[in-house]
Write an enzyme that holds these catalytic residues in place. Structure first.
Site, PDB file in Angstrom:
ATOM      1  N   ILE A 249       0.660  -1.619   0.291  1.00 17.04           N
ATOM      2  CA  ILE A 249      -0.007   0.141   0.215  1.00 17.04           C
ATOM      3  C   ILE A 249       0.591   0.850   0.391  1.00 17.04           C
ATOM      4  O   ILE A 249       1.356   1.621   1.343  1.00 17.04           O
ATOM      5  CB  ILE A 249      -0.789   0.102   1.210  1.00 17.04           C
ATOM      6  CG1 ILE A 249      -1.455  -1.330   1.446  1.00 17.04           C
ATOM      7  CG2 ILE A 249      -1.808   0.956   1.299  1.00 17.04           C
ATOM      8  CD1 ILE A 249      -3.402  -1.458   1.961  1.00 17.04           C
TER       9      ILE A 249
ATOM     10  N   GLU B 279       1.876  -3.122   5.473  1.00 14.38           N
ATOM     11  CA  GLU B 279       1.277  -2.927   4.757  1.00 14.38           C
ATOM     12  C   GLU B 279       1.168  -3.865   4.028  1.00 14.38           C
ATOM     13  O   GLU B 279       1.170  -3.787   2.035  1.00 14.38           O
ATOM     14  CB  GLU B 279       1.060  -1.452   4.272  1.00 14.38           C
ATOM     15  CG  GLU B 279       2.475  -1.112   3.873  1.00 14.38           C
ATOM     16  CD  GLU B 279       2.885  -0.811   4.990  1.00 14.38           C
ATOM     17  OE1 GLU B 279       4.029  -0.031   4.421  1.00 14.38           O
ATOM     18  OE2 GLU B 279       3.771  -1.058   6.129  1.00 14.38           O
TER      19      GLU B 279
END
Length: 348
Positions: free
Chosen positions: A215, A258
């Site tokens: 991300i 992430e």
């Protein structure tokens, strides 16, 4: 036998029955919802709120409401799914027992007239002392404070639930990431290793695909909007990945933080970029739920993020190919996507 002894004896009998019933329950993701009815009967409770402790970081306690029993509407505004962020050092009076129970890793009965619950208990996840569940309750009683034997019984109930989690829930925790519900790092690497060993040395007329995903600017999301917002991003992002893969063929896991890992076997060569770009596009255009730092949803607003992808296409697994070496190659492709401006796909 006096009145006090009768109450204690009755409570002990109920605890015995509760222990038997709990031993027959299967612990799944919603495991603690079912025992709430039993606990309310045993403890004569008029209100119960079951929280999931999603994280404890930087002096904050992040909670999500899993269930509410409140027939008299004493907990106005508290609903299933609501997220709350509490300070562990400057705690609102109505949440003092929840925070103290978490800190003590047990039961708390601090009495604050007109505020909060009578008693709260912490039920830890096995091996994760900063995560678990909080049970906050009020009694059907005119007394201002709970009696010693009632506190002991409540603590015993929390211990029973904790034991049941250890017994039945450990396998889930060993293989899945609790926040996203995806395979965890160890499990997704095991799946990949099994695929390598199953197909090692075989020439294939299809590509097997390994995808590393990160991300973009996730630390900035946490720093700007808070950790509750970060958790929501991770949950919804994981949902996009799960909905984008073939249930019976593909595997998806949270690799760490992430970062996520996709394993897409038997994918046609000409389909690779189309499939991954569809996921990239879904992420870019998804309206992620936006909340304030206390976890309340901000209506008519949303966050938008992007993700970068490193794709490794594999036609055969050689003698020197290992889980680590192949993931490293996908990670290098991911790095190139980030170097090229993020929200990109690099295939190697």
């Amino acid at each position: 036998m006096d009145h006090y002894e009768e109450k204690v004896s009755s409570l002990l009998l109920k605890l015995g029955r509760l222990s038997t019933q709990l031993s027959d329950l299967e612990a799944d993701v919603d495991f603690l919802n079912e025992p709430m009815d039993l606990i309310r009967e045993v403890m004569h409770l008029e209100m119960c709120v079951l929280y999931k402790v999603t994280n404890a970081v930087d002096g904050l306690l992040l909670l999500e409401i899993l269930n509410v029993y409140d027939p008299n509407n004493r907990c106005e505004g508290m609903v299933k799914g609501q997220k709350t962020c509490l300070s562990q050092t400057d705690t609102p009076r109505e949440f003092i027992n929840e925070v103290k129970a978490f800190q003590a890793k047990g039961a708390s009965t601090v009495f604050v007239p007109g505020k909060g619950c009578d008693i709260a208990g912490f039920i830890p996840n096995p091996g994760e002392p900063q995560k678990g569940f909080l049970l906050a309750c009020d009694q059907l009683t005119d007394l201002n404070e709970m009696l010693d034997y009632e506190v002991a019984a409540f603590q015993l109930i929390c211990n029973m639930l904790s034991t049941a989690l250890v017994k039945e829930h450990f396998e889930f925790l060993a293989n899945y990431d609790e926040l996203t519900g995806l395979l965890n790092k160890r499990a997704i690497k095991r799946v990949f290793n099994e695929m390598i060993e199953r197909h090692r040395g075989r020439e294939a007329n299809f590509f097997s695909i390994l995808v590393m995903i990160d991300i973009d600017h996730f630390k900035q999301v946490n720093d700007t909007y808070g950790h509750i917002q970060g958790d929501i991003i991770l949950e919804e992002f994981a949902g996009i990945l799960k909905e984008s893969v073939r249930t019976m063929f593909d595997s998806v896991g949270r690799y760490g933080g992430e970062e996520f890992l996709l394993i897409l076997p038997s994918l046609d060569k000409d389909t690779v970029f189309v499939v991954i770009d569809r996921i990239r596009n879904q992420v870019e255009h998804h309206a992620f739920t936006k909340v304030n730092k206390k976890g309340s949803v901000i209506e008519n607003d949303a966050l938008h993020i992007t993700a970068s992808f490193g794709v490794l296409s594999i036609t055969t697994f050689g003698e020197n190919d290992t889980v680590s070496s192949l993931i490293s190659r996908a990670d290098e492709a991911l790095y190139q996507s980030k170097e090229n401006g993020r929200n990109k796909i690099t295939v190697c």
